[in-house]
Design a protein around this motif. Structure first.
Motif, PDB file in Angstrom:
ATOM      1  N   ILE A   1     -55.600  34.503 -13.539  1.00 38.58           N
ATOM      2  CA  ILE A   1     -57.044  34.333 -13.381  1.00 38.58           C
ATOM      3  C   ILE A   1     -57.517  35.460 -12.484  1.00 38.58           C
ATOM      4  O   ILE A   1     -57.040  35.606 -11.358  1.00 38.58           O
ATOM      5  CB  ILE A   1     -57.392  32.966 -12.774  1.00 38.58           C
ATOM      6  N   GLY A   2     -58.435  36.272 -12.955  1.00 42.34           N
ATOM      7  CA  GLY A   2     -58.862  37.458 -12.232  1.00 42.34           C
ATOM      8  C   GLY A   2     -59.802  37.166 -11.074  1.00 42.34           C
ATOM      9  O   GLY A   2     -60.241  36.026 -10.848  1.00 42.34           O
ATOM     10  N   ALA A   3     -60.131  38.221 -10.340  1.00 46.10           N
ATOM     11  CA  ALA A   3     -61.030  38.113  -9.192  1.00 46.10           C
ATOM     12  C   ALA A   3     -62.389  37.563  -9.621  1.00 46.10           C
ATOM     13  O   ALA A   3     -62.925  37.961 -10.661  1.00 46.10           O
ATOM     14  CB  ALA A   3     -61.206  39.483  -8.543  1.00 46.10           C
ATOM     15  N   TYR A   4     -62.910  36.639  -8.833  1.00 44.20           N
ATOM     16  CA  TYR A   4     -64.206  35.996  -9.106  1.00 44.20           C
ATOM     17  C   TYR A   4     -64.217  35.295 -10.470  1.00 44.20           C
ATOM     18  O   TYR A   4     -65.286  35.050 -11.043  1.00 44.20           O
ATOM     19  CB  TYR A   4     -65.359  37.015  -9.071  1.00 44.20           C
ATOM     20  N   GLY A   5     -63.056  34.984 -11.010  1.00 42.78           N
ATOM     21  CA  GLY A   5     -62.974  34.435 -12.363  1.00 42.78           C
ATOM     22  C   GLY A   5     -63.867  33.244 -12.599  1.00 42.78           C
ATOM     23  O   GLY A   5     -64.520  33.126 -13.640  1.00 42.78           O
ATOM     24  N   PHE A   6     -63.909  32.317 -11.628  1.00 45.37           N
ATOM     25  CA  PHE A   6     -64.731  31.110 -11.736  1.00 45.37           C
ATOM     26  C   PHE A   6     -65.669  30.998 -10.538  1.00 45.37           C
ATOM     27  O   PHE A   6     -65.939  29.903 -10.041  1.00 45.37           O
ATOM     28  CB  PHE A   6     -63.845  29.872 -11.841  1.00 45.37           C
ATOM     29  N   LEU A   7     -66.183  32.094 -10.080  1.00 42.69           N
ATOM     30  CA  LEU A   7     -67.141  32.110  -8.973  1.00 42.69           C
ATOM     31  C   LEU A   7     -68.371  31.270  -9.303  1.00 42.69           C
ATOM     32  O   LEU A   7     -68.970  31.417 -10.372  1.00 42.69           O
ATOM     33  CB  LEU A   7     -67.569  33.551  -8.692  1.00 42.69           C
ATOM     34  N   ASN A   8     -68.728  30.350  -8.398  1.00 41.74           N
ATOM     35  CA  ASN A   8     -70.002  29.635  -8.471  1.00 41.74           C
ATOM     36  C   ASN A   8     -70.232  28.947  -9.818  1.00 41.74           C
ATOM     37  O   ASN A   8     -71.244  29.172 -10.479  1.00 41.74           O
ATOM     38  CB  ASN A   8     -71.159  30.611  -8.179  1.00 41.74           C
ATOM     39  N   CYS A   9     -69.261  28.116 -10.200  1.00 44.43           N
ATOM     40  CA  CYS A   9     -69.412  27.345 -11.433  1.00 44.43           C
ATOM     41  C   CYS A   9     -69.831  25.908 -11.105  1.00 44.43           C
ATOM     42  O   CYS A   9     -69.961  25.541  -9.941  1.00 44.43           O
ATOM     43  CB  CYS A   9     -68.108  27.353 -12.223  1.00 44.43           C
TER      44      CYS A   9
END
Length: 300
Positions: A122-130
């Motif tokens: 899972i990359g950087a910021y992959g699920f940021l602010n979901c």
């Protein structure tokens, strides 16, 4: 049978920051797929829609498709693929390997996520602010990028699988509804600001051998009223537990902060007093990370 709605691009694709020469892209059932960024033959990744597709509502990604007589398999979600979209759910197929940087960043309407058992990264910021409250990370996962789950304000619990060995900084920072974290056996060091400002966090479970806790890792986790530190812990970095139960006044002894027989902080006494207290201590003022068990001495 998949229906190809529009076009084959063979010259240049510029979608939401992904720029590649000689790329091939397909618009299939409202989703853009590209051969760009793949490493094997007949592989596709999901790309940002750009001006060609609007991603919204429930999304299901197929495991593969036949395009022009060629069988392709879908192996990844590219960087930025669904960033800033209004998707509500995502069902990703078995065989998928990677979720790119910012792939689902700022998908605040995303409440349901299915990550297949084959995903490794899972990359950087992959699920940021979901917008989801729970997410199950697969046992296949080995790498979680920087700030992968930053500011998921509704996430309530997380279990980090045993095969995860690499985690970026600020992994769960600002997840203010997060109540419990279970850290798998493969993690040996908690990164900087791992759970910084997770104000509802009350339970942390270590299933493996943690040797280092990074700076500000659990800082300002004000609901953390108790925590059992791993037996093999060798270093606790600066302000790792600032604003938590660890810094309770009852844990201070002669100006030194102890917790679970570990020395956490010596900022309340002067350096010469500290040397006298432990008899043989190297220059602590020149280092930022020190862990000493109660009653032990340190050789120069």
């Amino acid at each position: 049978m998949n229906k190809i709605y529009s076009y084959l691009i063979t010259l240049l694709i510029c979608i939401a920051g992904n720029t590649q020469a000689n790329a091939i892209a397909y618009l299939v059932d409202g989703i853009v797929y590209s051969t760009t960024g793949t490493t094997g033959e007949n592989e596709l990744v999901v790309w940002p829609g750009g001006d060609n597709a609007t991603y919204t509502g429930a999304i299901t990604i197929p495991a593969g498709m036949n395009l022009g007589g060629v069988d392709y398999r879908v192996v990844g979600i590219s960087n930025y693929a669904f960033r800033n979209t209004t998707i509500t759910s995502i069902d990703m197929p078995e065989g998928l390997l990677t979720i790119g940087d910012q792939a689902f960043a700022n998908c605040t309407s995303l409440t349901s996520v299915k990550i297949p058992s084959t995903v490794t990264t899972i990359g950087a910021y992959g699920f940021l602010n979901c917008g989801f409250t729970t997410i199950t990370l697969p046992a296949s996962l080995t790498t979680i990028g920087n700030e992968a789950f930053l500011k998921n304000l509704k996430l309530t619990n997380i279990v980090i699988p045993d095969n995860v060995t690499t985690m970026g900084e600020r992994t769960f920072e600002g997840c203010t509804a997060l109540k419990s974290i279970t850290v798998g056996k493969g993690v040996t060091a908690l990164p900087k600001k791992f759970a910084f400002q997770c104000t509802a966090l009350s339970q942390v479970t270590f299933n493996g051998t943690i040797t280092n806790i990074g700076e500000w890792a659990f800082s300002e986790c004000e609901a953390l009223t108790s925590i059992s530190l791993p037996d093999n812990l060798t270093s606790i970095s600066n302000n790792s537990f600032y604003g938590t139960c660890v810094e309770d006044e009852s844990n201070w002894d002669n100006g030194i902060l102890y917790y679970d027989d570990y020395l956490i902080n010596a900022q309340k006494i002067h350096y010469d007093e500290f040397v006298d207290y432990h008899k043989k201590v190297y220059d602590l003022l020149k280092v930022q990370t020190v862990t000493v068990q109660r009653g032990e001495t340190i050789d120069n």
